[in-house]
Design an enzyme around this catalytic site. Sequence first.
Site, PDB file in Angstrom:
ATOM      1  N   GLU A 184      28.134  33.830  39.685  1.00 52.58           N
ATOM      2  CA  GLU A 184      26.897  34.582  39.459  1.00 52.58           C
ATOM      3  C   GLU A 184      26.957  35.352  38.151  1.00 52.58           C
ATOM      4  O   GLU A 184      27.993  35.379  37.487  1.00 52.58           O
ATOM      5  CB  GLU A 184      26.627  35.520  40.634  1.00 52.58           C
ATOM      6  CG  GLU A 184      27.693  36.567  40.843  1.00 52.58           C
ATOM      7  CD  GLU A 184      27.479  37.396  42.112  1.00 52.58           C
ATOM      8  OE1 GLU A 184      26.854  36.896  43.057  1.00 52.58           O
ATOM      9  OE2 GLU A 184      27.947  38.539  42.137  1.00 52.58           O
ATOM     10  N   LYS A 243      27.123  38.406  35.462  1.00 52.68           N
ATOM     11  CA  LYS A 243      27.715  39.741  35.363  1.00 52.68           C
ATOM     12  C   LYS A 243      26.722  40.619  34.617  1.00 52.68           C
ATOM     13  O   LYS A 243      26.556  40.503  33.404  1.00 52.68           O
ATOM     14  CB  LYS A 243      29.055  39.691  34.638  1.00 52.68           C
ATOM     15  CG  LYS A 243      29.745  41.047  34.598  1.00 52.68           C
ATOM     16  CD  LYS A 243      31.181  40.885  34.176  1.00 52.68           C
ATOM     17  CE  LYS A 243      31.995  42.161  34.137  1.00 52.68           C
ATOM     18  NZ  LYS A 243      31.334  43.417  33.995  1.00 52.68           N
ATOM     19  N   ASP A 302      24.976  43.661  32.844  1.00 51.65           N
ATOM     20  CA  ASP A 302      25.489  44.738  32.000  1.00 51.65           C
ATOM     21  C   ASP A 302      24.707  46.024  32.268  1.00 51.65           C
ATOM     22  O   ASP A 302      23.798  46.378  31.525  1.00 51.65           O
ATOM     23  CB  ASP A 302      25.376  44.323  30.531  1.00 51.65           C
ATOM     24  CG  ASP A 302      26.249  45.189  29.642  1.00 51.65           C
ATOM     25  OD1 ASP A 302      27.043  45.982  30.179  1.00 51.65           O
ATOM     26  OD2 ASP A 302      26.129  45.063  28.413  1.00 51.65           O
ATOM     27  N   TYR A 315      24.835  42.823  44.832  1.00 52.67           N
ATOM     28  CA  TYR A 315      25.769  41.690  44.783  1.00 52.67           C
ATOM     29  C   TYR A 315      27.022  41.846  45.644  1.00 52.67           C
ATOM     30  O   TYR A 315      27.832  40.932  45.727  1.00 52.67           O
ATOM     31  CB  TYR A 315      26.164  41.349  43.353  1.00 52.67           C
ATOM     32  CG  TYR A 315      26.690  42.516  42.530  1.00 52.67           C
ATOM     33  CD1 TYR A 315      27.870  43.166  42.860  1.00 52.67           C
ATOM     34  CD2 TYR A 315      25.993  42.956  41.402  1.00 52.67           C
ATOM     35  CE1 TYR A 315      28.344  44.217  42.108  1.00 52.67           C
ATOM     36  CE2 TYR A 315      26.460  44.011  40.637  1.00 52.67           C
ATOM     37  CZ  TYR A 315      27.636  44.640  40.996  1.00 52.67           C
ATOM     38  OH  TYR A 315      28.095  45.682  40.258  1.00 52.67           O
ATOM     39  N   LYS A 373      34.264  36.543  30.699  1.00 52.53           N
ATOM     40  CA  LYS A 373      33.494  37.253  29.680  1.00 52.53           C
ATOM     41  C   LYS A 373      32.993  36.322  28.587  1.00 52.53           C
ATOM     42  O   LYS A 373      33.650  35.334  28.261  1.00 52.53           O
ATOM     43  CB  LYS A 373      34.379  38.335  29.036  1.00 52.53           C
ATOM     44  CG  LYS A 373      34.763  39.472  29.973  1.00 52.53           C
ATOM     45  CD  LYS A 373      33.553  40.287  30.340  1.00 52.53           C
ATOM     46  CE  LYS A 373      33.845  41.666  30.859  1.00 52.53           C
ATOM     47  NZ  LYS A 373      34.411  42.622  29.987  1.00 52.53           N
ATOM     48  N   CYS A 422      55.546  61.364  10.395  1.00 53.16           N
ATOM     49  CA  CYS A 422      54.322  61.608  11.156  1.00 53.16           C
ATOM     50  C   CYS A 422      53.314  62.342  10.271  1.00 53.16           C
ATOM     51  O   CYS A 422      53.648  63.380   9.702  1.00 53.16           O
ATOM     52  CB  CYS A 422      54.656  62.443  12.388  1.00 53.16           C
ATOM     53  SG  CYS A 422      53.182  63.025  13.255  1.00 53.16           S
ATOM     54  N   CYS A 445      52.789  66.137  12.004  1.00 53.60           N
ATOM     55  CA  CYS A 445      53.803  67.200  12.041  1.00 53.60           C
ATOM     56  C   CYS A 445      54.906  67.009  11.019  1.00 53.60           C
ATOM     57  O   CYS A 445      55.758  67.867  10.865  1.00 53.60           O
ATOM     58  CB  CYS A 445      54.390  67.325  13.444  1.00 53.60           C
ATOM     59  SG  CYS A 445      55.479  65.968  13.890  1.00 53.60           S
ATOM     60  N   CYS A 487      56.463  58.964  16.307  1.00 55.09           N
ATOM     61  CA  CYS A 487      56.817  60.291  15.804  1.00 55.09           C
ATOM     62  C   CYS A 487      57.878  60.884  16.712  1.00 55.09           C
ATOM     63  O   CYS A 487      57.780  60.805  17.935  1.00 55.09           O
ATOM     64  CB  CYS A 487      55.566  61.171  15.805  1.00 55.09           C
ATOM     65  SG  CYS A 487      55.926  62.938  15.736  1.00 55.09           S
ATOM     66  N   CYS A 512      54.909  68.330  17.843  1.00 54.39           N
ATOM     67  CA  CYS A 512      53.851  67.614  17.129  1.00 54.39           C
ATOM     68  C   CYS A 512      52.516  67.947  17.779  1.00 54.39           C
ATOM     69  O   CYS A 512      52.291  67.645  18.953  1.00 54.39           O
ATOM     70  CB  CYS A 512      54.101  66.114  17.174  1.00 54.39           C
ATOM     71  SG  CYS A 512      52.762  65.181  16.398  1.00 54.39           S
TER      72      CYS A 512
HETATM   73  S1  IVH Z   1      31.611  42.485  41.895  1.00 52.03           S
HETATM   74  C1  IVH Z   1      35.121  43.985  44.143  1.00 52.03           C
HETATM   75  N1  IVH Z   1      29.574  41.274  40.758  1.00 52.03           N
HETATM   76  O1  IVH Z   1      31.248  44.642  36.648  1.00 52.03           O
HETATM   77  C2  IVH Z   1      33.938  43.475  43.403  1.00 52.03           C
HETATM   78  N2  IVH Z   1      30.449  43.201  39.690  1.00 52.03           N
HETATM   79  O2  IVH Z   1      33.948  44.716  35.613  1.00 52.03           O
HETATM   80  C3  IVH Z   1      33.529  44.348  42.289  1.00 52.03           C
HETATM   81  N3  IVH Z   1      29.256  43.865  37.651  1.00 52.03           N
HETATM   82  O3  IVH Z   1      32.172  47.582  38.281  1.00 52.03           O
HETATM   83  C4  IVH Z   1      32.285  44.062  41.590  1.00 52.03           C
HETATM   84  N4  IVH Z   1      27.758  42.243  37.703  1.00 52.03           N
HETATM   85  O4  IVH Z   1      29.680  47.255  37.704  1.00 52.03           O
HETATM   86  C5  IVH Z   1      30.459  42.287  40.679  1.00 52.03           C
HETATM   87  N5  IVH Z   1      27.763  40.120  39.886  1.00 52.03           N
HETATM   88  C6  IVH Z   1      28.623  41.123  39.813  1.00 52.03           C
HETATM   89  C7  IVH Z   1      28.566  42.074  38.765  1.00 52.03           C
HETATM   90  C8  IVH Z   1      29.519  43.101  38.730  1.00 52.03           C
HETATM   91  C9  IVH Z   1      28.182  43.323  37.052  1.00 52.03           C
HETATM   92  C10 IVH Z   1      29.994  45.028  37.156  1.00 52.03           C
HETATM   93  C11 IVH Z   1      30.285  46.083  38.180  1.00 52.03           C
HETATM   94  C12 IVH Z   1      31.778  46.245  38.174  1.00 52.03           C
HETATM   95  C13 IVH Z   1      32.149  45.681  36.847  1.00 52.03           C
HETATM   96  C14 IVH Z   1      33.573  45.159  36.862  1.00 52.03           C
END
Ligand code: IVH
Length: 674
Positions: free
Chosen positions: A114, A116, A118, A225, A313, A407, A410, A425, A431
């Site tokens: 699915e 991710k 933002d 989700y 990612k 350093c 310091c 350092c 320091c």
């Molecule tokens: S699952 C244990 N599903 O990504 C499962 N997270 O990098 C935890 N996020 O903190 C999250 N889309 O804020 C999940 N489809 C998705 C997501 C998602 C965005 C974010 C979420 C999480 C962060 C982790």
Amino acid sequence: MNSRKKHEELAKQIRYHDERYYADDAPEISDAAYDKLRRELETLEKENPELADKDSPTQNVGIKPTGGFKKVRHSISMLSLANAFDEQDVAEFFTRIRNFLNLSEGAEVPLFAELKIDGLSCSLRYEKGLLVQAATRGDGEEGEDITQNVRTIKDVPQKLAGKAPDILEVRGEIYMRREDFMALNKKQEAECKPVFANPRNAAAGSVRQLDSAITAARPLRFFGYSLGEASAPIAQSQAGLREALAAFGFQTASPYALCSTVADVMAYYNKVLAERADLPFDIDGVVYKVNDFVQQARLGFVSRAPRWAIAHKFPAEKAITKLNNITIQVGRTGTLTPVAELEPVNVGGVMVSRATLHNEDEIERKDVRVGDFVVIQRAGDVIPQVLSHLPEKRPKDSKKFTFPHVCPVCGSQAVRPEGEVARRCTGGLICEAQALERLRHFVSRNAFDIEGMGEKIIEEFWRDELVRTPADIFTLEKRDKGSLTPVSAREGWGSQSARNLFDAINTRRSITLERFIYALGIRQVGEATAKRLAAHYETIENFLKETSEENLMQIQDIGPSVAADIIAFLGEAHNRDAVQALLAEVTVVPYERKVIDANNPVAGKTVVFTGTLTKMSRAEAKAKAESLGAHVAGSVSKKTDYVVAGEDAGSKLSKAKELGVNVLSEDAWLDLIS
Ligand code: IVH
């Protein structure tokens, strides 16, 4: 512009940057530029005292929201995800799962893929179908209560449709669509208000409004989700969860896919990557989750992330800009890090003016010089980095960079031990940079988490010698009484803000052992290691008294190098003194074991697995035994309670027989724990 208007404008800008700095931890301007704004405002108020009302930033420090929301403990931790960046990482994810579940090589693993999103994650708690609480992720254990604001989001049902379990926590992402974000910025601009850097910042800023009327006016949305606590199951798989959430009235993101092989997920990834720009909202990658909930439960977690999911990612965003200077930053443990000071440039929606050059060798390898044009890259939330320089644009008179051997803060020798990349350092706490960084770490979010004591304030208090050691924070209020220069009389402070700060400090006089250990800032001791140490030693007294190389090495994931750093830290008199001074002020709560069913016959027992197990992998057997409170050892001794012997068990089995230790077959073991 008249003075009132100018004042309003400056105050707005300062509040905006305060928010970036204190709430988002993502300042957009340099400290010097920020200070200039504040000075301008102060001068203006000196000339026009009627402008200095109680709302002026000169009368307040930090931002209100951090102090304005109640804390909420999550009943089930909100975890983060491990990252994959390429096909290789994804293939390894499949392999790890197969190995853990003892599946054959090449066996298909049904995954749910699915988007991710933002945005910022949020946990919604429903009781008897009604929304009773909404909380931010915070540090994963404790977030902020944003219920009032979340109630204004149309995508979030106040009441679940259909029949829901008595308790149901739905987790997901609050986000803003790109077009809504652009319209919001246009409006902000027209009203001379600060604009947001990207939809994520806009969503975060809107959620953290103290006045929920402002949040209501912002176009926020929500995708569900995952689940937190649930008093009854609502699905058997991720795919089922998606349907169940939709039936309760939630929005869920598309496209998604069911995948079973690396090729499947890569096809999904490439499709999403190609369609990314056409989606109405920002995503920073895709997520793969083991579809079946029974398999998810077997896989469990490693420290802060599930074994059953990974974020894949998207490639980092890149840009080219001029390298104006190379400065050296001195970290908490004395490491000298070269920093590229750049001509500010927009990288995927965020202005970047500094990037890391990692270390001496990296500068050498990339031959990066002041005056060069460099390629920089920013991936997700990591610090931007310099990748390379453009040889054709190099100025004729450019000189190689010489890395300092003292350093810069310091003046102590900066040494580089054989085999290490970092130059460090040797000044220790003399320091200033190290002492200050340690303090910053000490008050930071996952350590003592002292609200209202952001980096700027720590720095000021340090400079004015109000706070030089961690213990000083806790004696501040006492020393403040009767002081000729109390905190409340400081520039930018008032009696209320001083009171708030002391209150925030006092609420942290009791702290868990794992946070305490993490806060000490021992080299190589991050949160996960701190937690392992806390679980092993249980009390601060034991940790201080009993730590030895021998018992450190028994702890999972602690090797000779980490052990040496811990011992070196505890061996230094000034560190011990600092800890003792702190213990006079705070109470350290002993490590709390998860309540383990007293009836379960293996709690507290020592178990050794040997031979080939057929029903599960060694890793799963170990994780399962540990979750029941057993200690899993690698060798058999008189202290061993059970030896679980799989096929072809050898010397450990003989040893167990010799010592008269209880030997179980794999099936007998499974019976015992079932
Ligand atoms: S699952 C244990 N599903 O990504 C499962 N997270 O990098 C935890 N996020 O903190 C999250 N889309 O804020 C999940 N489809 C998705 C997501 C998602 C965005 C974010 C979420 C999480 C962060 C982790």
